[in-house]
Design a protein around this motif. Sequence first.
Motif, PDB file in Angstrom:
ATOM      1  N   VAL A   1       0.737  -1.198  -0.066  1.00 32.13           N
ATOM      2  CA  VAL A   1       0.025  -0.104  -0.106  1.00 32.13           C
ATOM      3  C   VAL A   1       0.867   1.237  -0.099  1.00 32.13           C
ATOM      4  O   VAL A   1       0.661   2.182  -0.796  1.00 32.13           O
ATOM      5  N   SER A   2       1.939   1.280   0.950  1.00 33.55           N
ATOM      6  CA  SER A   2       2.554   2.476   0.943  1.00 33.55           C
ATOM      7  C   SER A   2       3.761   2.566  -0.088  1.00 33.55           C
ATOM      8  O   SER A   2       4.183   3.570  -0.667  1.00 33.55           O
ATOM      9  N   SER A   3       4.548   1.340  -0.232  1.00 35.11           N
ATOM     10  CA  SER A   3       5.590   1.439  -1.106  1.00 35.11           C
ATOM     11  C   SER A   3       5.268   1.681  -2.675  1.00 35.11           C
ATOM     12  O   SER A   3       5.778   2.452  -3.324  1.00 35.11           O
ATOM     13  N   LEU A   4       4.147   0.961  -3.123  1.00 35.30           N
ATOM     14  CA  LEU A   4       3.814   1.064  -4.531  1.00 35.30           C
ATOM     15  C   LEU A   4       3.215   2.479  -4.791  1.00 35.30           C
ATOM     16  O   LEU A   4       3.543   3.029  -5.791  1.00 35.30           O
ATOM     17  N   ARG A   5       2.603   3.177  -3.709  1.00 32.70           N
ATOM     18  CA  ARG A   5       2.117   4.432  -3.980  1.00 32.70           C
ATOM     19  C   ARG A   5       3.508   5.471  -4.229  1.00 32.70           C
ATOM     20  O   ARG A   5       3.333   6.300  -4.992  1.00 32.70           O
ATOM     21  N   ARG A   6       4.248   5.065  -3.338  1.00 39.41           N
ATOM     22  CA  ARG A   6       5.616   6.196  -3.284  1.00 39.41           C
ATOM     23  C   ARG A   6       6.172   5.866  -4.445  1.00 39.41           C
ATOM     24  O   ARG A   6       6.822   6.770  -4.953  1.00 39.41           O
ATOM     25  N   LEU A   7       6.450   4.648  -4.800  1.00 41.09           N
ATOM     26  CA  LEU A   7       7.099   4.518  -6.038  1.00 41.09           C
ATOM     27  C   LEU A   7       6.611   5.349  -7.363  1.00 41.09           C
ATOM     28  O   LEU A   7       7.345   5.532  -8.364  1.00 41.09           O
ATOM     29  N   LYS A   8       5.192   5.160  -7.286  1.00 50.06           N
ATOM     30  CA  LYS A   8       4.569   5.763  -8.530  1.00 50.06           C
ATOM     31  C   LYS A   8       4.828   7.286  -8.523  1.00 50.06           C
ATOM     32  O   LYS A   8       5.194   7.789  -9.445  1.00 50.06           O
ATOM     33  N   HIS A   9       4.891   7.822  -7.072  1.00 45.58           N
ATOM     34  CA  HIS A   9       5.226   9.241  -7.002  1.00 45.58           C
ATOM     35  C   HIS A   9       6.659   9.341  -7.434  1.00 45.58           C
ATOM     36  O   HIS A   9       6.914  10.621  -8.201  1.00 45.58           O
ATOM     37  N   ILE A  10       7.757   8.496  -7.184  1.00 45.14           N
ATOM     38  CA  ILE A  10       9.030   8.788  -7.861  1.00 45.14           C
ATOM     39  C   ILE A  10       9.018   8.803  -9.199  1.00 45.14           C
ATOM     40  O   ILE A  10       9.640   9.854  -9.589  1.00 45.14           O
TER      41      ILE A  10
END
Length: 511
Positions: free
Chosen positions: A12-21
Amino acid sequence: MFDLLLAAAVQVSSLRRLKHIREHGIELQESTLKHLLQRARRTEWGRRYGFGERPTAADFAQRVPVSTYEQLYPELERVLRGASDVLWPGRPGWFAKSSGTTNARSKFIPVTPEALQQGHYRAGRDMLALATHLYPQQRLLAGKTLSLGGSHTPNPFRPDEPSSRAGDVSAVIMAQLPWWAEQLRTPSLELALLNEWEEKIERIARHVLRQDVRTLAGVPTWMIVLLRRVTALAGAEHIGQVWPHLRLFLHGAVAFGPYRELFHQLIPGPQMRYLEIYNASEGYFAIQDQPDSEDLLLLLDHGIYYEFLPADQWASPDPRPLPLRDVQLGQHYALIISTNAGLWRYLVGDTVRFTSLAPFRIRITGRTKHFLNAFGEEVVIENAEAALAAASNATGATVRDFTAAPVWFAADDGASRGGHEWAIEFLTPPADVAAFAQALDRHLQTVNSDYAAKRHRDLALAPPLVRLVPPGTFETWLAGQGKLGGQHKVPRLLNSREVLEAVLAQSANFV
């Protein structure tokens, strides 16, 4: 059930952050720099360069010098000896001891709590999230991750201080893993952190023999040694018979291309997947986020601000690195970082090239001091490893390790011309060494136009000279340097013959 809940929580948190990167890399780097400067404003370094004045990225680049390890060492030594608030707030207790591949000495890199939490551990969660997202049917977290790392010892600058330790970055990370991550890995810390490498391999192999290993994590060269020992102990034909649910290898530290065929032999079948990570003593820089591409996504919100030094400035006394927004595709850059461990405009020594600018993806091409350019050929490690992989495929060979250096020949007409001498240790040697050397030469000319120009009609460069060295040569040489195991690796390409001559001399002892 626990593994499914953990995978979902991490994703939940990591995939969202990677998308933001991927979508907002420039903005993330700007905010990262602001955060670093704000946190370090009251340190000695921050006061020296006016971090409290809220400098812009351009001001920061103008004020703060680019530093090698040697140039930053006076401050780093004070930190090692226990001084506080020098480069980063507080006094770090842990230091990553690198193999010193840029020079002969070992390097000690501070590992602060922020570097662990916002860098290494965050990137580890990101990789975990990607793996479970890409391969959900494999239930990777239902079994164990076998991680192979180094060891740690008391800080040599403060040997009587039990809270200050130094060691391989993998050991520093493992020694402080959160409880939930420790539950996922094997072997036990007692075995994982053993200092004696031969004993470690044997005891780990026996320990993991009956476990449900589903993921491997480590350096390919040393993982091969462990897998072969486990297979032998089990009396199996291949490791898949020992660990039937093994599905993923998270690899780093060396290029995987030359080892790919060997791993296919060790783990036959289409079920195995491979993902690359790019981490070092200085930080966790990039991950392979696409299984069908070897490009690595640059991690831009992990407490590291990046700059990139063009190849024509690597020897400049006044280097002018570029910010992320100004990089171009296909160019070779030396990596320069400012980090939440107190490394400021620090020249890592690695070189990269960008394969994508939206998002920012890279490939590792070598090191600033590890290339062949004695005759203007500009062969980098990326070229060498690609050519070795092509030559191996063409001749059915498998490379275990190698190093190369310049050599000079006397032509028949008395004129001098250059060449390259390669010392190669094979797991599966080619039936025809001359054919291997020819394939190596052909592919180098394909991937490097400067090399091809020098090889034209054999006028400037002679064909490569390939020397086969016996099994165990490089391992014995590393042991003699005190660099056996962990993330220590052989210098691949050098314009000096020092390492090559030492390896060839070592190989003579096997005869």
